[in-house]
Enzyme design. Structure first.
Site, mmCIF file in Angstrom:
data_model
loop_
_atom_site.group_PDB
_atom_site.id
_atom_site.type_symbol
_atom_site.label_atom_id
_atom_site.label_comp_id
_atom_site.label_asym_id
_atom_site.label_seq_id
_atom_site.Cartn_x
_atom_site.Cartn_y
_atom_site.Cartn_z
ATOM 1 C CB SER A 272 -0.903 -0.008 1.237
ATOM 2 O OG SER A 272 -1.460 1.267 1.468
ATOM 3 N NE ARG A 312 -17.720 -3.014 -46.371
ATOM 4 C CZ ARG A 312 -16.941 -2.051 -46.899
ATOM 5 N NH1 ARG A 312 -17.047 -1.734 -48.169
ATOM 6 N NH2 ARG A 312 -16.085 -1.437 -46.137
#
Length: 401
Positions: A272, A312
């Site tokens: 930490s 498409r």
């Protein structure tokens, strides 16, 4: 690699922009090779294009800028490659008969193949280590829990076997997906119209193209039938699901108030910025991170598939790219982290035994007898674990046969 995706270095070079550019150039070379095989181009021209593509690399930053003009990076890439080919006749045939979606879809299949191979390797190693855990702990009694509360006694071997079952299911999907990856070859609107102008055998040309890339010839273009993409997505999300269960269990059982498992100690990991006592389960946390992101990325692929209109699509196709690439990177990374997590997992047998004994009254309440020995109420825990091990052992190259 990404600062906000810790561990992404584990997937470095597989799906990033440089890998994508290399894959798109491989597609263009394969197409030219196919043109040569059907007699549209000469073998000397094909070799020239291959050498040029190997030696030429565009500036990625400029390609990003240029991609905006066409809405995809293929147009600018093809223009650059044509300009780099010294033979004008050969340059004119580069990309001829393909469309941008053919190139990008097929390039993404190549990236998926590389990523799936890495994921498969990680899952195979993970499965071996899990099988070892199952065998080592077939008689290790621990408290079973349902809805966060004590249920009945189980063995840690059974819990590890369930982890293994999830990984084996994911591994099967990964292998099947890798074997089915298709090339995309349809031309402007999925009819191979221009290819038909170049050769009398456009379907043979399409097959030669797929063969050159060692991809499957799907028989027809899939510009608007996006099953190949959603199949990959399903495979990746399911893999992250299985890894997420392992990570969630190890994180929960590693809480200080439980303490039955813990991640292996690695110098510099789990600390930490302010609390010196911390030993955070970083690998489990990061695998959970992937498992929590993956489903929505998979959903994005399905959302795009449902909007693949016309011949498409307008935007749906574009929305797949980063979702798929991120999902590939996440799964490569998470499978590597999960492999390391299990390889170094610490199993605290004394804590498991003490808790099972201390909680015997609750764990054996279903039984309704005076016997308070958890070891006498394991049901078919060992047999179920053995069945899952048998499934692992039937995998070619693994375990007992």
């Amino acid at each position: 690699m990404d600062l906000l995706h810790p561990g992404s270095h584990r997937a470095a070079g597989l799906v990033d922009d440089h890998a994508l550019v290399a894959a798109m150039l491989d597609v263009e070379v394969a197409w030219f090779d196919a043109l040569a095989k059907v007699g549209v181009a000469s073998r000397q021209q094909a070799e020239l294009v291959a050498v040029t593509a190997e030696q030429w690399r565009p500036a990625i930053d400029q390609l990003v800028v240029d991609a905006e003009a066409a809405g995809n990076p293929v147009v600018a890439l093809v223009a650059g490659l044509r300009a780099a080919v010294p033979d004008p006749a050969a340059a004119a045939l580069v990309h001829r008969g393909l469309t941008s979606q053919d190139v990008l879809d097929t390039a993404l299949m190549l990236l998926a193949r590389a990523a799936l191979a890495r994921i498969r390797d990680n899952l195979c190693t993970l499965a071996r280590d899990l099988a070892s855990l199952v065998r080592a702990h077939s008689n290790t009694i621990m408290a079973g829990r349902t809805l966060t509360q004590y249920a009945v006694p189980i063995t840690f071997g059974l819990k590890a076997a369930h982890w293994l079952a999830g990984v084996l299911g994911a591994l099967e999907l990964v292998r099947n997906s890798a074997d089915r990856l298709p090339a995309q070859c349809g031309g402007a609107a999925g009819t191979l119209s221009l290819a038909g102008e170049l050769t009398e055998s456009p379907l043979i040309l399409a097959r030669a193209f797929a063969d050159a890339l060692e991809l499957r010839d799907p028989g027809a273009p899939w510009h608007t039938t996006r099953t190949p993409i959603t199949d990959i997505g399903h495979c990746l999300v399911t893999t992250c699901d299985a890894l997420g269960v392992i990570a969630s269990d190890t994180v929960q059982l590693g809480r200080p108030e439980i303490g039955e498992l813990s991640e292996g100690v690695v110098v510099g990991r789990g600390g930490s910025s302010t609390m010196p006592h911390k030993r955070n389960p970083v690998l489990g946390v990061l695998v959970r991170n992937a498992a929590l992101q993956a489903p929505l990325l998979g959903a994005q692929l399905h959302l795009a598939a449902a909007q693949a209109v016309d011949e498409r699509p307008d935007g749906a196709w574009h929305s797949e790219w980063n979702a798929l690439r991120t999902l590939l990177e996440l799964t490569v990374t998470a499978s590597s982290q999960a492999r390391e997590l299990i390889a170094g997992l610490e199993v605290h047998l004394d804590v498991m035994a003490q808790r099972a004994t201390a909680a015997a009254e609750a764990l054996l309440a279903e039984r309704g007898s005076e016997d308070r020995d958890p070891a006498t109420y394991l049901g078919s825990s060992v047999e179920f674990a053995d069945r899952i091990l048998d499934r692992f052992d039937r995998i070619p190259g693994e375990g007992r046969k």
